[in-house]
Each structure stands twice: as structure tokens, then as C-alpha cells.
Scaffold this motif. Sequence first.
Motif, PDB file in Angstrom:
ATOM      1  N   LYS A 227      -9.426 -20.040  24.059  1.00 34.60           N
ATOM      2  CA  LYS A 227      -8.894 -19.094  23.385  1.00 34.60           C
ATOM      3  C   LYS A 227      -9.318 -17.967  22.797  1.00 34.60           C
ATOM      4  N   ASP A 228     -11.269 -17.535  23.317  1.00 36.53           N
ATOM      5  CA  ASP A 228     -11.882 -16.551  22.882  1.00 36.53           C
ATOM      6  C   ASP A 228     -11.937 -15.560  23.110  1.00 36.53           C
ATOM      7  N   VAL A 229     -12.681 -14.957  22.546  1.00 34.85           N
ATOM      8  CA  VAL A 229     -11.207 -13.637  22.746  1.00 34.85           C
ATOM      9  C   VAL A 229     -12.787 -12.418  22.578  1.00 34.85           C
ATOM     10  N   PHE A 230     -14.506 -12.826  22.228  1.00 30.36           N
ATOM     11  CA  PHE A 230     -15.240 -11.856  22.301  1.00 30.36           C
ATOM     12  C   PHE A 230     -15.968 -10.937  23.722  1.00 30.36           C
ATOM     13  N   ASN A 231     -15.323 -11.552  25.090  1.00 27.26           N
ATOM     14  CA  ASN A 231     -15.638 -11.563  26.231  1.00 27.26           C
ATOM     15  C   ASN A 231     -15.606  -9.766  26.148  1.00 27.26           C
ATOM     16  N   PRO A 232     -15.396  -8.730  25.534  1.00 27.44           N
ATOM     17  CA  PRO A 232     -15.226  -7.654  25.572  1.00 27.44           C
ATOM     18  C   PRO A 232     -16.866  -7.586  25.546  1.00 27.44           C
ATOM     19  N   ILE A 233     -16.817  -7.855  24.098  1.00 25.84           N
ATOM     20  CA  ILE A 233     -18.417  -7.263  23.647  1.00 25.84           C
ATOM     21  C   ILE A 233     -19.978  -8.449  24.373  1.00 25.84           C
ATOM     22  N   ARG A 234     -19.507  -9.386  24.404  1.00 20.90           N
ATOM     23  CA  ARG A 234     -20.150  -9.867  24.813  1.00 20.90           C
ATOM     24  C   ARG A 234     -20.680  -9.107  26.529  1.00 20.90           C
ATOM     25  N   ASP A 235     -20.093  -8.039  27.172  1.00 24.67           N
ATOM     26  CA  ASP A 235     -20.395  -7.401  28.284  1.00 24.67           C
ATOM     27  C   ASP A 235     -20.725  -6.532  28.471  1.00 24.67           C
ATOM     28  N   LYS A 236     -20.807  -5.823  26.969  1.00 25.24           N
ATOM     29  CA  LYS A 236     -21.419  -4.588  25.908  1.00 25.24           C
ATOM     30  C   LYS A 236     -22.754  -5.054  25.753  1.00 25.24           C
ATOM     31  N   LEU A 237     -23.090  -5.906  25.647  1.00 27.14           N
ATOM     32  CA  LEU A 237     -24.640  -6.860  24.837  1.00 27.14           C
ATOM     33  C   LEU A 237     -25.625  -6.981  26.371  1.00 27.14           C
TER      34      LEU A 237
ATOM     35  N   MET B  27      -6.426 -13.487  15.166  1.00 26.60           N
ATOM     36  CA  MET B  27      -6.368 -12.431  16.546  1.00 26.60           C
ATOM     37  C   MET B  27      -4.687 -13.008  16.239  1.00 26.60           C
ATOM     38  N   LEU B  28      -4.195 -11.902  16.850  1.00 30.46           N
ATOM     39  CA  LEU B  28      -2.785 -12.567  17.167  1.00 30.46           C
ATOM     40  C   LEU B  28      -2.685 -11.963  19.222  1.00 30.46           C
ATOM     41  N   TYR B  29      -1.273 -13.710  19.388  1.00 30.56           N
ATOM     42  CA  TYR B  29      -1.323 -12.903  21.131  1.00 30.56           C
ATOM     43  C   TYR B  29      -0.006 -13.202  20.726  1.00 30.56           C
ATOM     44  N   PHE B  30       0.447 -12.845  22.057  1.00 25.62           N
ATOM     45  CA  PHE B  30       1.865 -12.617  22.497  1.00 25.62           C
ATOM     46  C   PHE B  30       2.485 -13.988  23.166  1.00 25.62           C
ATOM     47  N   ASN B  31       3.221 -14.614  22.494  1.00 20.22           N
ATOM     48  CA  ASN B  31       3.690 -16.038  24.004  1.00 20.22           C
ATOM     49  C   ASN B  31       4.257 -15.488  24.614  1.00 20.22           C
ATOM     50  N   GLU B  32       4.690 -15.371  25.818  1.00 19.03           N
ATOM     51  CA  GLU B  32       5.915 -14.495  26.910  1.00 19.03           C
ATOM     52  C   GLU B  32       6.872 -15.502  26.658  1.00 19.03           C
ATOM     53  N   LYS B  33       6.509 -17.273  26.623  1.00 14.47           N
ATOM     54  CA  LYS B  33       7.156 -18.143  27.302  1.00 14.47           C
ATOM     55  C   LYS B  33       8.361 -17.780  26.114  1.00 14.47           C
ATOM     56  N   SER B  34       7.685 -18.170  24.829  1.00 13.42           N
ATOM     57  CA  SER B  34       7.979 -18.685  23.666  1.00 13.42           C
ATOM     58  C   SER B  34       8.792 -17.191  22.746  1.00 13.42           C
ATOM     59  N   ASN B  35       8.182 -15.921  23.255  1.00  9.93           N
ATOM     60  CA  ASN B  35       8.448 -14.615  22.808  1.00  9.93           C
ATOM     61  C   ASN B  35       8.038 -15.154  21.448  1.00  9.93           C
ATOM     62  N   CYS B  36       6.851 -15.518  21.403  1.00  7.24           N
ATOM     63  CA  CYS B  36       6.615 -15.514  19.361  1.00  7.24           C
ATOM     64  C   CYS B  36       5.347 -14.943  19.560  1.00  7.24           C
ATOM     65  N   VAL B  37       5.243 -14.450  18.474  1.00  6.31           N
ATOM     66  CA  VAL B  37       3.726 -14.038  17.570  1.00  6.31           C
ATOM     67  C   VAL B  37       2.724 -15.228  17.019  1.00  6.31           C
ATOM     68  N   GLU B  38       1.646 -15.740  18.061  1.00  7.16           N
ATOM     69  CA  GLU B  38       0.682 -16.442  17.963  1.00  7.16           C
ATOM     70  C   GLU B  38      -0.867 -15.808  17.324  1.00  7.16           C
ATOM     71  N   GLN B  39      -1.298 -17.189  16.348  1.00  4.59           N
ATOM     72  CA  GLN B  39      -2.287 -16.782  15.713  1.00  4.59           C
ATOM     73  C   GLN B  39      -3.417 -17.597  15.982  1.00  4.59           C
ATOM     74  N   GLU B  40      -4.303 -17.337  15.975  1.00  3.76           N
ATOM     75  CA  GLU B  40      -5.542 -17.534  15.908  1.00  3.76           C
ATOM     76  C   GLU B  40      -6.490 -17.212  15.005  1.00  3.76           C
ATOM     77  N   GLN B  41      -7.351 -18.382  14.046  1.00 10.66           N
ATOM     78  CA  GLN B  41      -8.389 -17.234  12.806  1.00 10.66           C
ATOM     79  C   GLN B  41      -9.386 -17.582  13.447  1.00 10.66           C
ATOM     80  N   ILE B  42      -9.966 -17.176  12.787  1.00 11.88           N
ATOM     81  CA  ILE B  42     -10.902 -15.921  12.892  1.00 11.88           C
ATOM     82  C   ILE B  42     -12.155 -15.611  12.138  1.00 11.88           C
ATOM     83  N   SER B  43     -13.639 -16.500  11.670  1.00  9.14           N
ATOM     84  CA  SER B  43     -14.068 -16.473  10.087  1.00  9.14           C
ATOM     85  C   SER B  43     -15.539 -15.081  11.182  1.00  9.14           C
TER      86      SER B  43
END
Lengths: 366, 366, 366, 366, 366
Positions: free
Chosen positions: B159-169, B126-142
Motif C-alpha cells: 500500500k505504498d502511497v508516496f508515488n506522486p512524490i517519487r515522480d516529482k523527485l 493514511m485513509l482508504y475507502f474499501n469499496e467492497k466493505s464500504n469501510c474506511v481503512e487506515q494505514e499508519q505512517i510515521s
Amino acid sequence: MTRARRYIRYLVPFSLFGTHRTRQILTANPVAELKRKDVEKVAITAYDYNANNLNSAILDRIEDSFQFKGNNRTTWINVDGIRVADVEKLAAHFGIHALLAEDIVSMNQRPKMDDVDDVLFCLLNMLYFNEKSNCVEQEQISIALGKDFVITFQEDPQKDVFNPIRDKLRINNSKLRQRGPDYLCYSMLDLIVDNYFYVMEKLGDRIEQVEEEVIRKSNTHSLARINHFRKELIVLKRNIAPVRDLIGGIVRSESELLEERTLKYFKDVHDHIIQAHDLSENYRDVMISMQDLYINNVNLRMNEVMKVMAIVTCLLAPATVIGGIFGMNFDVIPTIHNEWGFFIAVGLMLLIPVWMLFMFKKRGWF
Amino acid sequence: MTRARRYIRYLVPFSLFGTHRTRQILTANPVAELKRKDVEKVAITAYDYNANNLNSAILDRIEDSFQFKGNNRTTWINVDGIRVADVEKLAAHFGIHALLAEDIVSMNQRPKMDDVDDVLFCLLNMLYFNEKSNCVEQEQISIALGKDFVITFQEDPQKDVFNPIRDKLRINNSKLRQRGPDYLCYSMLDLIVDNYFYVMEKLGDRIEQVEEEVIRKSNTHSLARINHFRKELIVLKRNIAPVRDLIGGIVRSESELLEERTLKYFKDVHDHIIQAHDLSENYRDVMISMQDLYINNVNLRMNEVMKVMAIVTCLLAPATVIGGIFGMNFDVIPTIHNEWGFFIAVGLMLLIPVWMLFMFKKRGWF
Amino acid sequence: MTRARRYIRYLVPFSLFGTHRTRQILTANPVAELKRKDVEKVAITAYDYNANNLNSAILDRIEDSFQFKGNNRTTWINVDGIRVADVEKLAAHFGIHALLAEDIVSMNQRPKMDDVDDVLFCLLNMLYFNEKSNCVEQEQISIALGKDFVITFQEDPQKDVFNPIRDKLRINNSKLRQRGPDYLCYSMLDLIVDNYFYVMEKLGDRIEQVEEEVIRKSNTHSLARINHFRKELIVLKRNIAPVRDLIGGIVRSESELLEERTLKYFKDVHDHIIQAHDLSENYRDVMISMQDLYINNVNLRMNEVMKVMAIVTCLLAPATVIGGIFGMNFDVIPTIHNEWGFFIAVGLMLLIPVWMLFMFKKRGWF
Amino acid sequence: MTRARRYIRYLVPFSLFGTHRTRQILTANPVAELKRKDVEKVAITAYDYNANNLNSAILDRIEDSFQFKGNNRTTWINVDGIRVADVEKLAAHFGIHALLAEDIVSMNQRPKMDDVDDVLFCLLNMLYFNEKSNCVEQEQISIALGKDFVITFQEDPQKDVFNPIRDKLRINNSKLRQRGPDYLCYSMLDLIVDNYFYVMEKLGDRIEQVEEEVIRKSNTHSLARINHFRKELIVLKRNIAPVRDLIGGIVRSESELLEERTLKYFKDVHDHIIQAHDLSENYRDVMISMQDLYINNVNLRMNEVMKVMAIVTCLLAPATVIGGIFGMNFDVIPTIHNEWGFFIAVGLMLLIPVWMLFMFKKRGWF
Amino acid sequence: MTRARRYIRYLVPFSLFGTHRTRQILTANPVAELKRKDVEKVAITAYDYNANNLNSAILDRIEDSFQFKGNNRTTWINVDGIRVADVEKLAAHFGIHALLAEDIVSMNQRPKMDDVDDVLFCLLNMLYFNEKSNCVEQEQISIALGKDFVITFQEDPQKDVFNPIRDKLRINNSKLRQRGPDYLCYSMLDLIVDNYFYVMEKLGDRIEQVEEEVIRKSNTHSLARINHFRKELIVLKRNIAPVRDLIGGIVRSESELLEERTLKYFKDVHDHIIQAHDLSENYRDVMISMQDLYINNVNLRMNEVMKVMAIVTCLLAPATVIGGIFGMNFDVIPTIHNEWGFFIAVGLMLLIPVWMLFMFKKRGWF
């Protein structure tokens, strides 16, 4: 001061470099704007025909088009302006997969072709060249080809592009009328691809103008324009390259929707799009060699300036030294009381540079 | 002295060029840090559902999840935070191959897809854009997709990213609830790929700002920023390119875990990731043409300075020579005793440069 | 004179650019040095094992290893140091094709894999990073995998690399002991590939240092180092790219020597080597952007110098002209007899540059 | 004037850049010179052998070779020097297709392989490194492999390259004698490919010398040599790249002329030619980084000159202004009648530059 | 003023850079000019032959050619000059698909090959090198190969290219007469491809001249010519690259129109066109290295100028300062009343530069 302003001017036209266009090019997000705002007015037209007979109708509601399904005649339903509900209804009735319906209402999609549930689906962009902004603009067109229908979706009701096809449809027993929906679909793709050449021609005109400007002036303005057209070439390539795959995909698809005799026509469009792609590569090459030319020109001018400086510096040297020598306040300076001393000194000041110029020229220095 | 400092300033912002980021990019060693430090807190949640019914639970121990296996309902177990022992237990119980378990606990893995022992395994970032450092950060998801389960692992509980899926579930009879685990897996990949576009949009904003800065100022600061974003584009491409192969691999896998009707959805994600990849190429092109622009701007300014020097040198030349001539101490110098001599000399000093400027301008020299 | 020397210094560190390394890189001739000089001392070790039992032996003569053939246990024979006669004998006994034996004794071979006569043969290079010379060094390793044996050859007895494998072999019932020779072969390749990441990490450290130097100083020294590491990246890529094909070849080989369950492990190594290859591309990108940075920095400094020259030239101009005007020897020069004339003239000499500076600054000239 | 000549010298070595070589490289027309002039002297040798027995003969007329056909022994006929009539007769008798015969007598052919009418035909170039002109020279060799014969054609009788093979043929029961014509053909290709490495080694030596020169002097001479060797690398690549396809084609040809056991040897040559190709890529990379180095060196020197100019200009500034001030002819100039005035002025002329140098140095300006 | 003009001259030859050619290259639109203006005069010739017998006729009307169809002899109908009606009639009679007829009458088509309805169709361009404009010109040729006929179409009646074939046709029992229409078609393609080499040779001559000019002068004129030939190389590549695919397509087509024995000849043409393509890549490489050479030469000259300026500036410095010192109007200036003072000062003015030159030279500065 006015001179200074003249130099400043060189820094001004940088405002020509629009960052606005960069943003447009970089934010081609098919997801973020998934749901576009529904347009207010939608224009739906239907053409229901066989070789001898043509019904054309302007429909008020999307449901009015449902009657044309399965009547053994070829039907073309054209929707100018996207309303999500309409698209979904139409898709449901004509058996277009929900994902394709989603593609139709999305923006900024990459051109693609899909063959789902007996519907051959193409999504691509019509290109326009905006003469005012010198930008390549795009209008998304979706074409769904079914067993006896073609349904097309365009965004902007103002920018309908299929008039040449409508004209041909009105002619009884024209080839278009004799053939089925696959030939209609081919005619549309042919029209769109032909238009790419037209846009490239316009772009070629502009690039030629830029080249002329680079050759004549090579100032910041031409740099700005080179930069501008490099971006437009990105837009061009981004639209043409996937269309090549798209039409190649149709040719190879072995879909039952395409008659054997129509396939040749698709192959012909394929040849055209390959040529368009080759040509866009040539554009890029010309653009690169133009940028090289610009840089070389700028360097050349700098060299000219350097040369003038070097020559002035060299010519100034003897005069300065001679002036310094006879300007010293020593009591005893030879020839200083001589009547012709001044003229000899000034003569030297003139002769030495002339001799230097002669020597420089002899050696091909300038 | 303050002037000198002003020049020195040009050399200071080089400290902007962080070598720290270079190190992060260059040391992507999946081996050296094979065993990550176990996190202190692990959050395990389970969703067990069919179309009509949903059990959601927060589990304390990893063993609590074992009950969901083989109950003919779709189960999603999400593990936020990696503890080696937990992963191994879970993998053993759900029939995930030991090598895949090792991949889950490794860091800096290249995105990949594997189809081992009836488990379809995806590892991506999963990629995030860190607005402060202007860096692309990554979070490994398996993501491990089995016959009736999906197990997901993420590194950082924050950094949980699956909330939209939880909502639909939570919505009964939603498409997600009606379909099996393959559709759940698709939803996750779709969410992740959509996020890539979001990150690219943010990056595009920043690049646009840099372009504006390059156009306006073209100083070392903008050079530092161009350099910075070139590195970020490496990170971007490194994450997107293998994901394209990954999803392409799923589409071609002919795994029995994927229903025919879900395959279309994966194809749709595949279209999106191809577009993301194309777009990242466009980013690179824009970046290169921006660097060209920077260099050209810097050259242009240098040329301006050269021109000013050349002109001042040329204008200075006659005044210097005339001053030198009449400053010589010869006894006999014509006009020296003339009342208007001085004014004639000074007049020449002024007139010659004016005439030179006129000639230069006439020839389009500046 | 010391000043002059200081400039000369800039030309000295060029001796840093070793042409010696270039020669090493360019003369990778597998043929010219076909027959290497036999080493004096050869160390032969044999491990003969199954899950429960391990015989390890240091052999004096190559013939002592012949007994291990065909005893239904897994045998690993490791030869440190190459003697042509030994290799040929061993190859003849264990059914390794004569051409492969020739490869083993050749130097500078391109990494390759071959599947001849029931022997799977790999030849590749172990890489080391020499901290003193900052060079990537290589040691050729040949691995021959047969039905129940693995035979390995290394050049330098000092540089044995398989100790971690020996440690694992000593543990009864370890995975390595339970599995056959294919797993042993996998362990070796895994060890070698993991080492590539270690070497790249070291190289990454150095490149980071160079980047820091480029940012801070950008002198010839940093140019020499950029040049040096570009060459090392050629060595790196030359070793990694063919190993990717090598391991890919093993995965696709469908050799009967590889058990189905071991194949997954080879696929895992394949993932790693692909990542190493991707990473080496990133290194190249970082290197190129560093060279760009260097050039831009050098240009920037030149521009600074040009600016200072332009400003000094401009500021000097009025003073020179005024001094020239009032230094002329005309009889009648206005204000020359005025008490304050001198001070007015000197005042102008100071005021005009100050005003010029003010105007330049206002226009953002420096 | 001698100084001027010294600068002129920089323009002289340009005559080093031979355009002659460019012409040779660019006019590789296989058609225009289809019919070469027949050589005066042709040397024909025949080797007719099996494992135990060898007949070698020098033939006067091409017809003398016809007897060797179909005698169940391996025959090698080598023709040094091309006469069109001879080639056609030989081709007709041994069943070599007329088009191949035409290829043999053509010049400047692209290396290629063909499998026509039970004859495996290879045409490729032997490379030589001309130490005097530093050029890579080529000699076209055609090899026709039939059921029990190998016929080879070379252009220049002086440049026969197959002596090592002749030596091996003389040894009874040598591998070459035991095997059939396919092994003989392999031996020839192996010899030619090995020679490529030898030529590259020579070229590598020269490139190393150029690098040393670039590092030490970076004058026009080194530019000329870089340019020269870039052209030689074109020649090298043009010969090696198609040979890779040629040998790959043989390996994949499944021709009945190649025994299974010989195929391994062709694979071995294939490995070598791939390595040669990789290496030629490395040469290109080294060449490019050398050119970069040259440009950077030239820039660096220019920067040095600019710096000296800037410093001299700055140091000159105060002396010029002070001299100008006290050289003015005002009646009232302070300190002018002071006994120490002169020394104060000259002191200032010296002190200000010293102070400026001190300040510059403190800020790391030079 | 004449000097100024001399500099201006450098800016004049820019008019050499024709933007006209750019336009020609960029507007290769096969669609916009679909219908060309019919030519006034059309020359139709027919050759109807078998091995023993040849009828050749100049036809007045296109209909006269219809008789040759299906007479079991090979017929070649050549149409010089395109009239839409004629082409359509001919196509209809000989069974050439309507789309192919459209291709014949279109201009600026991309070279292509098609196999429709038992007609093998090739469209490609004959290239000419215009010696006056130094441009590569093209003439579109369409070849339709049927069961017993070959029909060819060319644009310009003046530029007929098939005379060598006509000559061979007149010879009884010539290979061309013995073979069928496929061999005739091969002969045409062979003629066209051979001509490519001829054009490249001419182009090579010109490029060699440019290189000589770059080496000798490196002025704007040579820049203009490099730019010009880069464009011609685009034209060359654009014509050669698709012809490679075209002939490759024929070889792979397995069309029944091609006899087995003729296929070898097509393969031979294929080898030639591949070589032409390789060679055009070499041209590009030579062109790029020539452009590099140009830039390096320009830089070198600038450096020379800079050096001269630096040296003159340095040599001027002491004379200026000494002249300034002794030109000051202080009452007390040492040595000013000394008889030899002036000579000492002037001596210093000369000696210091000489010493500086000596020092510079010692350090290898110039």
C-alpha cells in the motif's frame, strides 16, 4: 382505487427530497478540482484613483494592469473569470505569494485570511439565494490588498457584485476616493456581509412559509421542505462561521496595510458578521422547534385517528352483540314473538351507544 | 404462508448490522498489541538528492542506509513493512528517540506530533475507502524529519502511497528538489490530507445512495446502512481531528528544522485539514438529519396504515349493524316482507359509507 | 393462560435493571466516609535500589521504613491496606503534607495531582472489569514522589497491581534501576493507564455482545443491558477524564522532581490517556447509536404488527359484509333461491380479498 | 363504570406535577425583592480568640460588636437574621463596601466572590434537602473576611449551620484557634461544600427510588417524579456551578488576607467542589437515561397491547367468516342438512385459530 | 356531525401558531433597514447638574443642547425619537464617531459596546413584556458616555424608561448628583438590566400557566403555547447574552471615563446580567422538560385509548363468535331446540368477558 391512489400520493412527493443537493454539500473538496477549467472570456477592469482624479479602464490583457503598480495612487484591478495563467502572472507582478495564487484558482475553498509578504489576502464566498431551487448558492471571491492596490477575483463574469462600489468610486471626493486601498477592501467586505443578511432574509421568508405549511398540513411535502432547508442552513453556517474568524483576524492582524482610522470600519463589519452568526444560530433553533412541531402534529393526528377507531369500535360493540343474540336460531328466544321486540332491540342498539357517548363526554374523553 | 414469510423478511436483513466493525472501532488499544509480528518482506528505498543530482537506491539491509547521514544532501529513506530490529537500528543511527521508535512499531496509535532531540516526528494514518466493505481503512505512517533527512515508515508494502512524490523527485530542479527535507515532509502531509478529501468524497457518494434509499424505501436495510455509516464517521473523525492538532502543532512549533519559507506551506495544509474537519462535521449533520428522515418516514407509513384501518373500520360499521338488524329472528320486523326491503337495506349499506367518505374528505381527513 | 404468561414474561426481566448500581454511582461522597475502617492486615514492602544493587524487604511496622530516607538511593515503599495511624506517621516522616495524608485515607476521591512541599502527589483509580457483574470496579491508588523516594498506597492487599514493576526492578541495570524515582513513578502511571485500555477492551467485548442481542432480539433484556452499560460508561469517563488533567498537570508542572529526560515518558503516557479519553467518547457514540437502533427496531416491529392488523381487517371486511347481506331475513332476496347463489357469495368472499391483496402488493404496501 | 374510573385514575396523579415549584425556580430575581422584610429577632454572637484564649458573647445590639475591631485577635461575628439597618452599621464600621452590604440584604443572589477594599467577600447558599417535599432548599450565607475578623450573615435564626465550627473553637490550641481568620473562613466554606455532598446523597436516594418505580410500574406517577427531580437538579446545579468559580476565584485571588499555608486548604475545598460539580453532571446523565428508560417502557407496553389486539383480531377472523357463511339464507347451502355439518363448522372455527397460533409461534411472532 | 366537528376543533387552534412572530425573529437585519423613517415628533430633554445645582430643560431644537458641552458640569441629553439629521449634528458636536451615529439610527442592532475617540458607547435593548400578545418586545437604547456628558437615544417617545433616574436627579446631593457621568451611565445600565428580571418574571408566570395547562389538558393549544414561548426565549437570550459581553467589556475596558470607585458598580451590574443569563438557561431547561412532559402525556393518552380498544376487542370476541355459531343455519345444532339454550348462550356471552376481565386484572393489565 382512486382512494388508494390518494394514499399513494403521500409516498410520491418524496421525490422532492433531492439527493443531488446532499452531494453538492458533501463534496466540498478543495483539492480534487484544483485546476478549474479556464473560462473562455475574462473581463478585467482597472480603477486608478485618488481623491480628485479617477482613471477607469477595461483591459484586454492581464499585462495591461502592470503599469498601475507603484504609481502612488490607489488601484483596484477586478478580474471576472479565472484563467490560471493570468492569475499567476498577476500574482507574480504584484508580489502575491504563489500559494495564494493557487488558492485563487482552487474551488470550494474554506473562507480564510492570510497576511503574507505585505499582502493581506481574503478568500470568501458571496452568497445568493436561488429563488427557483430555494438553494443558497455561492460565488468565490478573492481579495488581495497591497500597499497601494486591491486586486479582486471572481468566478463568474455574469455575477459581478461590486457595482455599488463602482458607483461610489465615480463620485469625486467621496469617502471611498479620499481613503486608501484598505477602505476599499473594507467596502467590499461590508458589501459581502450585508448581502449575507439579505440571503438570510430570503431564507427566513421561506422558512416562515414552511412553518405555515407545517401548521396547516404537516404532510410529507413539509417534511421534505424541512429537510431541504436544514441542508441550506448547513451551507449558510459553513460560509458565515469562518468569515467571522476571517474578519476577526483582520482586526487583530496589526498589519501595516490597515490605517488606524480604517480599523474602526473593520470592527463594524466584525460586529455585523457576529450578528449574522448569532442569527444563523437562531435559524437553527427555529428549524429544530419546527421539526418538533411537525412530529408533534403527526403524532396528534395519529392520536385523533386512534380515538375515532376506539369510539367506533366501542359504539359498534353493543349493536353487534345484540344483533348476534337475536340472530341465533334457538327455538325459544324471549320477546322474539313479541310485536315490539324488534323495536326494543333496535332501540337498545341506538340507546346504548348514545349513553356511552354521554359517559365518555362527561369524563372528558374526547 | 408466503405472506408471512414476506414479513419475516423484514427481520432478516438485520444480519447486515455487523457487530464485527463495532469491535474494530472499540478496540483501538495502542498497548495490548505493542509488538506487532514482524513482516516477512521489508522494502527499503533511499532517495539522496540536491537540486541537480538524484541517487535513488533499493536497499537490501537497513544498515545500507547509514551512509546517507550527514552528507549535506537531502535524504529520504522509506521503509515499507515494519521489523522491530530494523526500526531500532535506524532510530539509533539517525538519533530518533527510543520512545518514538516504540511508537513506530506500535499499532492503533492516535495521530500525534513530537519534537524530540532535533527530530520532528509525525505519526498519522493514511485513509482508504474499501469499496467492497464500504469501510474506511487506515494505514499508519510515521514520518521523522531531521536536519538533512526524512525517514518514513509504512506498514503494508503493498500500500505504498508516496508515488506522486517519487515522480516529482525525478524531475531535476523541481521545487521539491530545490528545497530541503522540510519541504519533502510538507509534500507528504499534503498528499495524506488531500487523500482525506478523496475518502470523504467516496463516503459522500455512499451516503447519498443511502439517502436515496431512505427516501424510496425506508426499510430495515436502510436502517442498517445508516448505522454502518455512522460508525465510519466515527473512524473518520477520530483520524482527522488529531491531525488538525498535529499540523497546528508543527506550524506553532518554531522548530529550527522548518525554514521560514516552508512554514507557509504547512499553514496551507493546516487550512486544508481544518476544512476537512469542518466537512466531517457537516457529514455528521447530514447523517443525523437522514436518521430523522428515516424515523419520520417510518412513522408516516404507520400513520397511513392506521388511517386505512380507521376508514375500513368506519365503513364496515353501518353494513355490520344493518346486517345484524335485519338478521334478527323477530317475528315482526318492518319492511321484511316488503318486496324492496332487501334493496333498501343493501342500498343503505352502500350509501352510508359513501356519505361518510364524502364528509371525511370535506374535512380534509385523508 | 400460558399465552398470557408469555406476555407477562416481557415485564419480568426488568428486575435486571439494578438500582443498586445507580446508588453506587451517585453516592461518590469523599467526605461522608472520610475515615475508613482500618484494615486488619497491612502489607508493607520496601525496595531500596540503585543501578547495581537492590534491597527488597517486607516490613512489619511502618517505622521500619524510616531508615530509607535520605540514603541517596531510590526507595519505593508500597503500603497495601490503609491504617490511618500508619499513613499519618509515614507522611510526617517523609514530609508529605497533612492534607495529602487525609486524601490518602479518604475514599471516593476524584483523581487529582498536587505539588506540595517538594512532594509530587497523584491520586487515581486502578480500574478492573468484574466479569461476573459486568461492572467497572475501582481501586484507589495514591503515589507520593519525593526527592529520592516513591511511596504508594493501595486499599486492598489482595489487589496489588505493581507486580510487573517488581519484576523489572529485580533485573540489574535495567532502565528502571538506572533511573531515579521519577521514572519509577512514570512506570506506575503507565501501568495504570495501560490497564484502562484493557478494561475498555473488555467493556467493548460486552458492548459488542449487546449490539448483537439488540440486532437479533431487541427485547427488554437488551434494554436493561444498554441501560447497564450506559452507567458503566459514566464510571469509566469519571475516572479517565480527570486522569488526563492529572498527567497533563505533571507534564506542565516544571517540578524539580522530574528530570528533563523523564519528561518525555510522561508525555508519552499523556498521549495514551488522551487516546483513552477519545476512545471513551467513541464508546458513548456507539452506545447512543445502539440505543437508537433498539428504538428503531422496536418501532419497526410495532409497524409490522400494525400492518398485519390492517390487512386482516381489510380482508375480513368483504366477507363480513357479504355474510351480513345474505343473512338478513327479508322475504325477497335476489339469488337466494338460486342453486348457485351460495357458491357465488362464498366465491366473492374469497375473490375480493385475493384481488385486494393483489392491488396492495402492486402498490408496494407490504 | 368502575373500570372507567380506573382509567381516569391515570389522569389524576398529574396533580403531582406542582407548578408551584416551577415558579420558585424561575423567579430568582435579585432585584425585585431587594429589600427584604426585616426579621423580628436577630441573634448576634461574637467569638474573639487567639490560640490560648477565647471570649464568646451573645450580643444584644449590633454596636456591641464594634469593640472587637483591631484588637489583634481573630474575631468572628455571626448575625442570624437580617435587619437592613444593622447590616449597614456593621458594614460601615468594619469597612465593608456599601454594595456588598446591599448584596447581603438582597435575596436570591447568585453565589459570588468579591475582593473589595481589603475585604474578601463570599456569598453562597447552604443547601438543605426537605424530606417532606423532596425539594432542595437554600439558605443564603454571606461571609466577609477582613484582616482580623470574619463576619457572617444568615437569614433564618432557626437554621444556624456553624455549630461544628463553634465546637472546634472551644478547644484550646485546636488548629482553628491557632490559625487566623482565613482558616476560619476556609472551615466555613468546607462545611458548606461538604453539606452539598450530603444533599446530593439524599437526592441520590430519592432518584434511586424513582428508578425502581420506573422499572416496576412506569406510570404517570413516575413521570411526575422524574419531572420533579429534573427541576431539583436545576436548583442543585445553579448553586454548585457558581460556587466552583467562587472558590477558584479565592484560590487565584492572591489576596493578602490569605496566608500561603492556608491556600492549600482552599485548594482542597476547590477539589471537592469540582467533584461535586462532576457528580451533579452524573446525576443529570442518570436522570436522562432514566427518562429514556421510562419512554422505552411505555412504548414496550403499548407494543404488548398492540400484539394482543393483533392476535385476537386474527383469531376472530375465521370464526366470524365461517359463522357468516353458514348464517346466510340461501336455499342451497352444502352440508347444511348434514348431521355433522354444525360440528365441522365449529371444529373449523377452533382448528384454524389453533393452527394460526402454531404458525405464529413457529415464526417467533410472540 | 357535531362529533366530527369536535375533532376538527383539535385542528383549529393551530392558527394560534403565528408564523408572523417567526418572521420578526428571523429578520433581524441591521442593514436592510439602515435608514429608518424619521419620527415626526422628537422630545429632547437636558439635565445639567453638579451636586448642588440642577438645570433641567426641554429643548426645541437639537442645536440648543450644544451649549452644555465643556461647562465642567455633568450633562445628560436624552433624545426620544430618532431623526437622522439631529443625530448626526449632535454626534458631530459632541465628538461621537460617524460609525456610532450610524449605529444609533440603525435598527435591530446586536447589543454592543465600543470605546472610540474618548466616547464610551453602549447600544442595547430595553425589553418589555406585552401582556396582550405574550411577546417580549424590545426598544433600542443608545448611550454615549463622554468626559462630562451622557447622551441617550430612544426610539419611541411614548416608551421613555428613565423616569426613576430623573426622580433621583431632582434630589440635591443624592449619590447620582454627587458623582460624574460614569455613575449616571451605570444607573441607566442598572435600570435596564433590572428590567430584564422583571420581564423574565412575567415570562415565568406565563410559562407556569403553560405547565399547568400541559399537565391538565395537553392538547394542541398547549403545544402552540410551548412553541410560542420557545420563540420568546430565543428573543430573550439574543438580548441578554450580548449584554453580558457588553458590560464585561466596560469592566475590562480600563477607559479613563470610568472612575475607579464607579467600577465596582459596573461589576455589580455585571453580576446581575450573569445571573440573568444563567436564569435564561434555566428557563430553557424548564421549557425542554415541559415539552418532554407534553409528549409523554400525549403518548400516555394514546396508550389509554389503545388499551380500551384492546379490551373492547377482547370482550367482543366471544359474544361475536357465540352469536355466529348459533346463527348458522344447519339443520342439526345441539341445544337449539332446548328451552334454556338461548339463556345458556347469552350467559356464556356475559360470563366469558367477566372471566377475562378478572384474569386481566389479576395480571395487572389495566
